[in-house]
Write a protein that holds these residues in place. Structure first.
Motif, PDB file in Angstrom:
ATOM      1  N   UNK A 183       0.763  -1.369  -0.078  1.00  0.00           N
ATOM      2  CA  UNK A 183      -0.150  -0.042  -0.003  1.00  0.00           C
ATOM      3  C   UNK A 183       0.688   1.341   0.017  1.00  0.00           C
ATOM      4  N   UNK A 184       2.016   1.366   0.904  1.00  0.00           N
ATOM      5  CA  UNK A 184       2.825   2.561   0.795  1.00  0.00           C
ATOM      6  C   UNK A 184       3.531   2.697  -0.567  1.00  0.00           C
ATOM      7  N   UNK A 185       3.909   1.577  -1.201  1.00  0.00           N
ATOM      8  CA  UNK A 185       4.445   1.719  -2.577  1.00  0.00           C
ATOM      9  C   UNK A 185       3.541   2.279  -3.750  1.00  0.00           C
ATOM     10  N   UNK A 186       2.168   2.101  -3.327  1.00  0.00           N
ATOM     11  CA  UNK A 186       1.025   2.803  -4.339  1.00  0.00           C
ATOM     12  C   UNK A 186       1.170   4.053  -3.885  1.00  0.00           C
ATOM     13  N   UNK A 187       1.022   4.765  -2.627  1.00  0.00           N
ATOM     14  CA  UNK A 187       0.901   6.036  -2.247  1.00  0.00           C
ATOM     15  C   UNK A 187       2.089   6.741  -2.682  1.00  0.00           C
ATOM     16  N   UNK A 188       3.291   6.362  -2.540  1.00  0.00           N
ATOM     17  CA  UNK A 188       4.565   6.936  -2.862  1.00  0.00           C
ATOM     18  C   UNK A 188       4.609   7.113  -4.328  1.00  0.00           C
ATOM     19  N   UNK A 189       4.153   6.152  -5.106  1.00  0.00           N
ATOM     20  CA  UNK A 189       4.164   6.370  -6.419  1.00  0.00           C
ATOM     21  C   UNK A 189       3.408   7.559  -6.972  1.00  0.00           C
ATOM     22  N   UNK A 190       2.203   7.624  -6.321  1.00  0.00           N
ATOM     23  CA  UNK A 190       1.154   8.811  -6.722  1.00  0.00           C
ATOM     24  C   UNK A 190       1.890   9.925  -6.356  1.00  0.00           C
ATOM     25  N   UNK A 191       2.142  10.171  -4.876  1.00  0.00           N
ATOM     26  CA  UNK A 191       2.424  11.574  -4.325  1.00  0.00           C
ATOM     27  C   UNK A 191       4.078  11.905  -4.538  1.00  0.00           C
ATOM     28  N   UNK A 192       4.837  11.025  -4.808  1.00  0.00           N
ATOM     29  CA  UNK A 192       6.243  11.207  -4.934  1.00  0.00           C
ATOM     30  C   UNK A 192       6.690  11.109  -6.345  1.00  0.00           C
ATOM     31  N   UNK A 210      17.864   2.184   8.298  1.00  0.00           N
ATOM     32  CA  UNK A 210      19.116   2.262   7.451  1.00  0.00           C
ATOM     33  C   UNK A 210      18.946   3.836   7.177  1.00  0.00           C
ATOM     34  N   UNK A 211      17.963   4.304   6.543  1.00  0.00           N
ATOM     35  CA  UNK A 211      17.879   5.684   6.394  1.00  0.00           C
ATOM     36  C   UNK A 211      19.283   6.458   5.677  1.00  0.00           C
ATOM     37  N   UNK A 212      19.189   6.063   4.374  1.00  0.00           N
ATOM     38  CA  UNK A 212      20.199   6.631   3.521  1.00  0.00           C
ATOM     39  C   UNK A 212      19.984   8.290   3.316  1.00  0.00           C
ATOM     40  N   UNK A 213      18.696   8.465   3.164  1.00  0.00           N
ATOM     41  CA  UNK A 213      18.544   9.864   2.659  1.00  0.00           C
ATOM     42  C   UNK A 213      18.243  10.063   1.412  1.00  0.00           C
ATOM     43  N   UNK A 214      18.679   9.042   0.471  1.00  0.00           N
ATOM     44  CA  UNK A 214      18.743   9.415  -1.256  1.00  0.00           C
ATOM     45  C   UNK A 214      17.191   9.480  -1.607  1.00  0.00           C
ATOM     46  N   UNK A 215      16.153   8.953  -0.761  1.00  0.00           N
ATOM     47  CA  UNK A 215      14.788   9.092  -1.115  1.00  0.00           C
ATOM     48  C   UNK A 215      14.144   9.513   0.320  1.00  0.00           C
ATOM     49  N   UNK A 216      13.387  10.660   0.424  1.00  0.00           N
ATOM     50  CA  UNK A 216      12.734  11.111   1.485  1.00  0.00           C
ATOM     51  C   UNK A 216      11.174  11.514   1.092  1.00  0.00           C
TER      52      UNK A 216
END
Length: 285
Positions: A183-192, A210-216
């Motif tokens: 579900x988050x994948x679908x949301x992030x695809x739409x809004x990010x 882990x939190x690389x920070x390349x995607x936030x």
């Protein structure tokens, strides 16, 4: 003397751990090393093209522009519209930053720049990280306890305890995996505007702390986010961390049980060998 028998196991685990890291380093080196070289060459060519196109720019001027871009990125300023990311270093984003500190995600997209802010971060983390571990473990155990009670309830009704446990644990794992990853994948695809692979990668990097920070998420000043987006993000991270903590604890328990099983099997084989040798010795006498 009790410590001595454990030493080989510790050494074996240490060797496996180091080998795992070295193999991982070799794989990353193979996958990313050549790609970085290609990107650097492309950047050098792009830099030369920009300097040729904009003759008013020299090396010093280009460095000034680069510094401006880095500073704008650090403080969430959009160079397209002069707008900033919603809530950047306001109360909401500050609360999210506090959460990334105690959960040790540490994206790095924002960080304190004042001396007092940096000092407070140290003491805040010293207390907040252990507190976060305790809270997440409690929440995770509570979630697991609800699942166990539901298993016991259904098992009593069906008189098939093992089958019910396996079925309910499997269904629970699939449903929660869908809730915290699909579900988050679908949301992030739409809004990010991310791809499925990028969104899934972000989900795992976040929930594993882990939190690389390349995607936030919720950090792009050129995108408009709905008001509920930040709250959903916070809830997803909190309960997702608790769920992943349960999975990690389960994995550790499985490895420990497997180790105990191998140990008992070795001891059983040794006892059988000793008994056989003793029997043969008695027959010889």
């Amino acid at each position: 003397m009790q410590f001595v028998p454990r030493l080989p196991t510790i050494l074996l685990l240490g060797v496996v751990y180091v080998l795992y890291l070295l193999i991982g380093g070799a794989v990353f080196w193979t996958l990313e090393g050549e790609h970085v070289g290609e990107n650097l060459q492309t950047l050098r060519e792009e830099k030369s093209r920009v300097l040729r196109k904009y003759t008013c720019l020299d090396q010093d001027s280009l460095e000034e522009v680069a510094q401006l871009v880095r500073s704008a990125s650090k403080y969430g300023l959009s160079l397209k519209s002069n707008s900033t990311a919603d809530g950047f270093w306001k109360f909401t984003s500050s609360a999210v930053f506090a959460a990334t500190v105690v959960t040790t995600i540490g994206y790095g997209n924002i960080s304190p720049s004042t001396m007092y802010g940096q000092i407070f971060t140290v003491f805040f983390a010293l207390i907040g990280i252990p507190l976060n571990v305790v809270v997440l473990n409690k929440i995770g155990k509570y979630m697991l306890n609800i699942e166990k009670k539901f298993c016991e309830f259904v098992a009593k009704k069906t008189n098939r305890k093992k089958c019910v446990r396996v079925l309910i644990h499997s269904v629970s794992f699939v449903l929660l995996a869908v809730l915290y990853f699909v579900a988050p994948v679908l949301i992030f695809q739409q809004y990010e505007g991310w791809t499925h692979a990028e969104a899934f990668y972000y989900c795992f990097i976040t929930l594993s702390t882990i939190g690389f920070g390349d995607y936030v998420a919720d950090d792009n000043p050129d995108r408009h986010y709905p008001e509920w987006y930040g709250s959903i993000m916070a809830a997803w991270i909190f309960f997702g961390l608790a769920w992943l903590a349960v999975l990690i604890n389960h994995s550790i328990d499985l490895l420990e049980h497997f180790n105990e099983y191998l140990k008992q099997k070795r001891e059983g084989n040794a006892d059988t060998t000793d008994a056989t040798q003793e029997k043969d010795s008695t027959k010889g006498q």
